[in-house]
Design a protein around this motif. Structure first.
Motif, PDB file in Angstrom:
ATOM      1  N   SER A 229     -10.991  90.154  26.766  1.00  0.00           N
ATOM      2  CA  SER A 229     -11.236  90.473  28.173  1.00  0.00           C
ATOM      3  C   SER A 229     -12.507  89.764  28.614  1.00  0.00           C
ATOM      4  CB  SER A 229     -11.405  91.989  28.361  1.00  0.00           C
ATOM      5  OG  SER A 229     -12.606  92.444  27.754  1.00  0.00           O
ATOM      6  N   GLU A 230     -12.671  89.574  29.919  1.00  0.00           N
ATOM      7  CA  GLU A 230     -13.834  88.852  30.439  1.00  0.00           C
ATOM      8  C   GLU A 230     -15.130  89.557  30.060  1.00  0.00           C
ATOM      9  OE1 GLU A 230     -13.517  88.037  34.583  1.00  0.00           O
ATOM     10  OE2 GLU A 230     -11.763  86.720  34.355  1.00  0.00           O
ATOM     11  N   ASP A 231     -15.159  90.882  30.162  1.00  0.00           N
ATOM     12  CA  ASP A 231     -16.380  91.621  29.854  1.00  0.00           C
ATOM     13  C   ASP A 231     -16.754  91.490  28.383  1.00  0.00           C
ATOM     14  OD1 ASP A 231     -16.558  92.420  32.461  1.00  0.00           O
ATOM     15  OD2 ASP A 231     -15.738  94.426  32.130  1.00  0.00           O
ATOM     16  N   ARG A 232     -15.785  91.682  27.498  1.00  0.00           N
ATOM     17  CA  ARG A 232     -16.085  91.617  26.063  1.00  0.00           C
ATOM     18  C   ARG A 232     -16.494  90.206  25.642  1.00  0.00           C
ATOM     19  NH1 ARG A 232     -11.711  95.638  25.265  1.00  0.00           N
ATOM     20  NH2 ARG A 232     -12.630  97.481  24.254  1.00  0.00           N
ATOM     21  N   LEU A 233     -15.773  89.197  26.118  1.00  0.00           N
ATOM     22  CA  LEU A 233     -16.072  87.830  25.710  1.00  0.00           C
ATOM     23  C   LEU A 233     -17.412  87.354  26.267  1.00  0.00           C
ATOM     24  CD1 LEU A 233     -12.503  86.295  26.028  1.00  0.00           C
ATOM     25  CD2 LEU A 233     -13.756  86.796  23.917  1.00  0.00           C
ATOM     26  N   ALA A 234     -17.761  87.800  27.457  1.00  0.00           N
ATOM     27  CA  ALA A 234     -19.075  87.462  28.012  1.00  0.00           C
ATOM     28  C   ALA A 234     -20.178  88.037  27.134  1.00  0.00           C
ATOM     29  CB  ALA A 234     -19.199  87.980  29.434  1.00  0.00           C
ATOM     30  N   ARG A 235     -19.940  89.223  26.592  1.00  0.00           N
ATOM     31  CA  ARG A 235     -20.923  89.843  25.699  1.00  0.00           C
ATOM     32  C   ARG A 235     -20.971  89.100  24.356  1.00  0.00           C
ATOM     33  NH1 ARG A 235     -20.443  95.939  23.173  1.00  0.00           N
ATOM     34  NH2 ARG A 235     -22.317  95.837  21.855  1.00  0.00           N
ATOM     35  N   VAL A 236     -19.815  88.666  23.865  1.00  0.00           N
ATOM     36  CA  VAL A 236     -19.757  87.938  22.597  1.00  0.00           C
ATOM     37  C   VAL A 236     -20.557  86.642  22.668  1.00  0.00           C
ATOM     38  CG1 VAL A 236     -18.233  86.597  21.077  1.00  0.00           C
ATOM     39  CG2 VAL A 236     -17.572  88.901  21.780  1.00  0.00           C
ATOM     40  N   PHE A 237     -20.343  85.869  23.742  1.00  0.00           N
ATOM     41  CA  PHE A 237     -20.924  84.537  23.827  1.00  0.00           C
ATOM     42  C   PHE A 237     -22.161  84.473  24.729  1.00  0.00           C
ATOM     43  CE2 PHE A 237     -16.457  83.790  22.668  1.00  0.00           C
ATOM     44  CZ  PHE A 237     -16.668  83.081  21.486  1.00  0.00           C
ATOM     45  N   ASN A 238     -22.560  85.615  25.252  1.00  0.00           N
ATOM     46  CA  ASN A 238     -23.746  85.673  26.112  1.00  0.00           C
ATOM     47  C   ASN A 238     -23.631  84.689  27.269  1.00  0.00           C
ATOM     48  OD1 ASN A 238     -26.249  86.768  26.832  1.00  0.00           O
ATOM     49  ND2 ASN A 238     -27.377  85.181  25.738  1.00  0.00           N
ATOM     50  N   HIS A 239     -22.404  84.581  27.787  1.00  0.00           N
ATOM     51  CA  HIS A 239     -22.128  83.669  28.905  1.00  0.00           C
ATOM     52  C   HIS A 239     -20.834  84.135  29.575  1.00  0.00           C
ATOM     53  CE1 HIS A 239     -22.567  79.846  31.080  1.00  0.00           C
ATOM     54  NE2 HIS A 239     -21.248  79.877  31.148  1.00  0.00           N
ATOM     55  N   PRO A 240     -20.775  84.133  30.898  1.00  0.00           N
ATOM     56  CA  PRO A 240     -19.558  84.582  31.575  1.00  0.00           C
ATOM     57  C   PRO A 240     -18.383  83.637  31.319  1.00  0.00           C
ATOM     58  CG  PRO A 240     -21.104  83.658  33.161  1.00  0.00           C
ATOM     59  CD  PRO A 240     -21.839  83.778  31.861  1.00  0.00           C
ATOM     60  N   VAL A 241     -17.211  84.218  31.121  1.00  0.00           N
ATOM     61  CA  VAL A 241     -15.982  83.442  30.939  1.00  0.00           C
ATOM     62  C   VAL A 241     -14.921  84.007  31.879  1.00  0.00           C
ATOM     63  CG1 VAL A 241     -16.486  82.905  28.528  1.00  0.00           C
ATOM     64  CG2 VAL A 241     -15.150  84.939  29.081  1.00  0.00           C
ATOM     65  N   GLU A 242     -13.884  83.210  32.105  1.00  0.00           N
ATOM     66  CA  GLU A 242     -12.797  83.687  32.943  1.00  0.00           C
ATOM     67  C   GLU A 242     -11.469  83.150  32.446  1.00  0.00           C
ATOM     68  OE1 GLU A 242     -12.939  82.260  36.977  1.00  0.00           O
ATOM     69  OE2 GLU A 242     -14.032  80.462  36.383  1.00  0.00           O
ATOM     70  N   ARG A 243     -10.415  83.878  32.770  1.00  0.00           N
ATOM     71  CA  ARG A 243      -9.060  83.497  32.385  1.00  0.00           C
ATOM     72  C   ARG A 243      -8.418  82.788  33.569  1.00  0.00           C
ATOM     73  NH1 ARG A 243      -3.805  86.184  31.907  1.00  0.00           N
ATOM     74  NH2 ARG A 243      -2.823  85.648  29.913  1.00  0.00           N
ATOM     75  N   VAL A 244      -7.934  81.571  33.309  1.00  0.00           N
ATOM     76  CA  VAL A 244      -7.344  80.756  34.364  1.00  0.00           C
ATOM     77  C   VAL A 244      -5.859  80.601  34.090  1.00  0.00           C
ATOM     78  CG1 VAL A 244      -7.366  78.508  35.498  1.00  0.00           C
ATOM     79  CG2 VAL A 244      -9.506  79.496  34.666  1.00  0.00           C
ATOM     80  N   GLY A 245      -5.029  80.938  35.072  1.00  0.00           N
ATOM     81  CA  GLY A 245      -3.592  80.832  34.893  1.00  0.00           C
ATOM     82  C   GLY A 245      -2.988  82.122  34.372  1.00  0.00           C
ATOM     83  N   GLU A 246      -1.671  82.090  34.176  1.00  0.00           N
ATOM     84  CA  GLU A 246      -0.944  83.287  33.752  1.00  0.00           C
ATOM     85  C   GLU A 246      -0.029  82.954  32.580  1.00  0.00           C
ATOM     86  OE1 GLU A 246      -1.468  86.259  34.859  1.00  0.00           O
ATOM     87  OE2 GLU A 246      -2.837  85.678  36.472  1.00  0.00           O
ATOM     88  N   GLY A 247       0.317  84.004  31.838  1.00  0.00           N
ATOM     89  CA  GLY A 247       1.301  83.868  30.769  1.00  0.00           C
ATOM     90  C   GLY A 247       0.843  82.956  29.650  1.00  0.00           C
TER      91      GLY A 247
END
Length: 260
Positions: A229-247
């Protein structure tokens, strides 16, 4: 049967813990991905699971047996480790190097027998090394040596495969081939694959379950769909991430400073 059980496991270097105690059970047929920043302890965790680095506290069990009570050769039949850096600087042919994986199944340094040949040939074929079988490994490229190291692990035929950055140094074709092989080993051959990766998208596409190691020593573990998830991965890498696209075509990408 292939399983790993971590009971209040604290891992680290020189007695210094890198993470909070970890309780986890991983079963045959699963692909696990470990995600975390450089230095967070991914490699140390794999070395601890393989019995090559002593635990700071707690224990690791393979197939219900504490690895500290398991003789080294027997443990090598149950657990195999692919290191992040495998230096193959010796004048052996690819076939000779891959054959070394079979010594876990021999008494002492007993010579290999006919029963070992199918494992060696299958490992060479699985890693696309047929054309290089008689080439010396010290004359191969880094990516080719990586495939030899993986083939040696496959010839070892363990129930649990620990892979430290398995796609490291591999080109796109061999990376895709490797990850397909990883999934077949788990889902069809009922092995347990536990791998560290940097690439979120590799974890998203190929892992059934994910272990997240946070910079503060915390961790989360569970199904990939829940962990990525965006929140967990941002915490893992200390940088915001986002999911682009579907499926199946969705990608995880770092969010730019301007969009954060």
């Amino acid at each position: 049967m292939a399983s790993l059980q971590l009971d209040a496991l604290t891992f680290g270097r020189a007695g210094q813990a890198l993470a909070e105690p970890l309780d986890l059970r991983a079963e045959a047929g699963e692909v696990w991905a470990v995600l975390g920043e450089n230095g967070v302890g991914k490699s140390s965790l794999l070395l601890t699971l393989a019995g090559l680095l002593p635990a700071v506290a707690g224990r690791v069990c393979v197939d219900g047996v504490d690895i500290r009570r398991c003789p080294r050769k027997l443990l090598a039949r149950r657990i195999g480790l692919l290191l992040q850096q495998a230096w193959l600087d010796f004048p052996f042919t690819v076939t000779e190097a891959v054959s070394a994986g079979r010594y876990a199944h021999r008494q002492g340094w007993q010579a290999l027998g006919r029963s070992d040949t199918p494992f060696i040939q299958s490992a060479i074929q699985s890693c696309g090394l047929e054309a290089l079988a008689e080439v010396r490994v010290d004359r191969l490229s880094g990516g080719e040596q990586r495939r030899v190291a993986l083939a040696t692990l496959l010839a070892q035929d363990p129930g649990v495969l620990l892979l430290d950055e398995p796609a490291n140094h591999l080109d796109l074709r061999h990376q895709a081939r490797l990850m397909a092989q990883v999934q077949r080993l788990a889902h069809e051959s009922r092995r347990l694959v536990f791998m560290s990766v940097h690439d979120i998208n590799l974890a998203a596409r190929h892992a059934d379950r994910v272990l997240l190691l946070y910079p503060d020593g915390g961790h989360d573990a569970g199904p990939a769909s829940a962990m990525l998830s965006e929140d967990r991965l941002a915490r893992v890498f200390n940088h915001p991430v986002e999911r682009v696209g579907e499926g199946a075509r969705a990608l995880w990408v770092p969010r730019s400073a301007s969009s954060s």
